[in-house]
Design a protein around this motif. Structure first.
Motif, PDB file in Angstrom:
ATOM      1  N   THR A  35       1.053  -1.361  -0.001  1.00 23.86           N
ATOM      2  CA  THR A  35       0.381  -0.419   0.505  1.00 23.86           C
ATOM      3  C   THR A  35       0.516   1.167   0.346  1.00 23.86           C
ATOM      4  OG1 THR A  35      -1.637  -1.172   1.577  1.00 23.86           O
ATOM      5  CG2 THR A  35      -1.660   1.446   1.309  1.00 23.86           C
ATOM      6  N   THR A  36       0.847   2.633  -0.678  1.00 21.11           N
ATOM      7  CA  THR A  36       1.376   3.583  -0.511  1.00 21.11           C
ATOM      8  C   THR A  36       0.963   4.247   0.690  1.00 21.11           C
ATOM      9  OG1 THR A  36       1.240   3.372  -2.864  1.00 21.11           O
ATOM     10  CG2 THR A  36       1.270   5.099  -2.177  1.00 21.11           C
ATOM     11  N   PHE A  53       6.267   9.282  -0.237  1.00 18.37           N
ATOM     12  CA  PHE A  53       5.458   8.661  -1.021  1.00 18.37           C
ATOM     13  C   PHE A  53       6.504   7.455   0.196  1.00 18.37           C
ATOM     14  CE2 PHE A  53       4.241  10.997  -4.166  1.00 18.37           C
ATOM     15  CZ  PHE A  53       3.131  10.551  -4.796  1.00 18.37           C
ATOM     16  N   THR A  55       5.739   2.947   1.904  1.00 24.42           N
ATOM     17  CA  THR A  55       5.313   2.201   2.433  1.00 24.42           C
ATOM     18  C   THR A  55       5.557   1.168   3.693  1.00 24.42           C
ATOM     19  OG1 THR A  55       4.033  -0.351   1.354  1.00 24.42           O
ATOM     20  CG2 THR A  55       6.603   0.469   1.046  1.00 24.42           C
ATOM     21  N   TRP A  83       7.210   4.074  -8.300  1.00 20.35           N
ATOM     22  CA  TRP A  83       5.591   5.021  -7.718  1.00 20.35           C
ATOM     23  C   TRP A  83       4.592   5.906  -8.155  1.00 20.35           C
ATOM     24  CZ3 TRP A  83       5.106   3.925  -2.583  1.00 20.35           C
ATOM     25  CH2 TRP A  83       6.419   3.765  -1.703  1.00 20.35           C
ATOM     26  N   SER A 117      -2.741   7.050  -7.866  1.00 20.50           N
ATOM     27  CA  SER A 117      -1.310   6.930  -7.531  1.00 20.50           C
ATOM     28  C   SER A 117      -1.377   5.591  -6.690  1.00 20.50           C
ATOM     29  CB  SER A 117      -0.361   7.962  -7.167  1.00 20.50           C
ATOM     30  OG  SER A 117      -1.496   7.876  -5.588  1.00 20.50           O
ATOM     31  N   TYR A 118      -0.088   4.507  -7.725  1.00 21.69           N
ATOM     32  CA  TYR A 118       0.122   3.465  -6.494  1.00 21.69           C
ATOM     33  C   TYR A 118       1.465   2.973  -6.891  1.00 21.69           C
ATOM     34  CZ  TYR A 118       0.252   2.019 -11.763  1.00 21.69           C
ATOM     35  OH  TYR A 118      -0.041   1.333 -12.698  1.00 21.69           O
ATOM     36  N   LEU A 119       1.442   2.038  -6.194  1.00 18.50           N
ATOM     37  CA  LEU A 119       3.406   1.650  -6.022  1.00 18.50           C
ATOM     38  C   LEU A 119       3.324  -0.084  -6.947  1.00 18.50           C
ATOM     39  CD1 LEU A 119       5.616   1.467  -4.969  1.00 18.50           C
ATOM     40  CD2 LEU A 119       4.334   0.307  -2.994  1.00 18.50           C
TER      41      LEU A 119
END
Length: 164
Positions: A35-36, A53, A55, A83, A117-119
């Motif tokens: 999870t970011t 950013f 995690t 990212w 946004s996501y990782l």
């Protein structure tokens, strides 16, 4: 007295798993979708102030699998973090999981707007077979974390009368 008995080395009949064979299992492991986390928290970030950013999810996982009767212990390690900022394809890549303020290592500056946004994590690893020395897995695999929606807003200065 026993006649006609000989010892047979079965290693040739059932050789230890190869790195390529272990890689097939590695790709199917239930690796976590990290999870970011962002700062400032809450989903609203400020234009002109870097968004941080990171995690804080585990970046190493250990799995034990049976491959043709061999006990194979696979240690999966998060090796690269990508990212996705949601800002027209812009990405920020790091070797580590980032860190919150004041030790931040991954930041991005947004313009006004709403962004998803996501990782993406690239996983590599090592493995042992029946307690052998560790061997590198023959490739990497990736996982995508859940999308985090960010709204970038512009802060405006407001003059007030301190005597009111």
């Amino acid at each position: 007295m026993t006649e006609g008995t000989t010892c047979v080395d079965v290693t040739e009949l059932n050789p230890a798993p190869t790195p390529a064979e272990v890689f097939q299992y590695f790709k199917a492991l239930p690796l976590p979708q990290l999870t970011t986390s962002v700062q400032p928290p809450g989903g609203t970030v400020l234009v002109g102030l870097p968004t941080i950013f990171f995690t804080d999810a585990p970046v190493e996982q250990v799995f034990t699998v049976d491959i043709r009767g061999f006990q194979v212990v696979i240690t999966a390690e998060a090796r690269e973090f990508t990212w996705h900022t949601g800002d027209g394809g812009a990405v920020v890549t790091s070797e580590g999981p980032g860190a919150p303020y004041p030790d931040q290592t991954v930041t991005y500056d947004y313009t006004s707007g709403t962004y998803d946004s996501y990782l993406t994590v690239t996983w590599g690893g090592t493995f042992t077979v029946d307690g052998s020395a560790p061997v590198e897995v023959a490739g990497t695999t990736t996982t995508d974390g859940p999308v985090v929606q960010l709204v970038a807003v512009e802060a405006r200065a407001v003059l007030t009368n301190p005597y009111d």
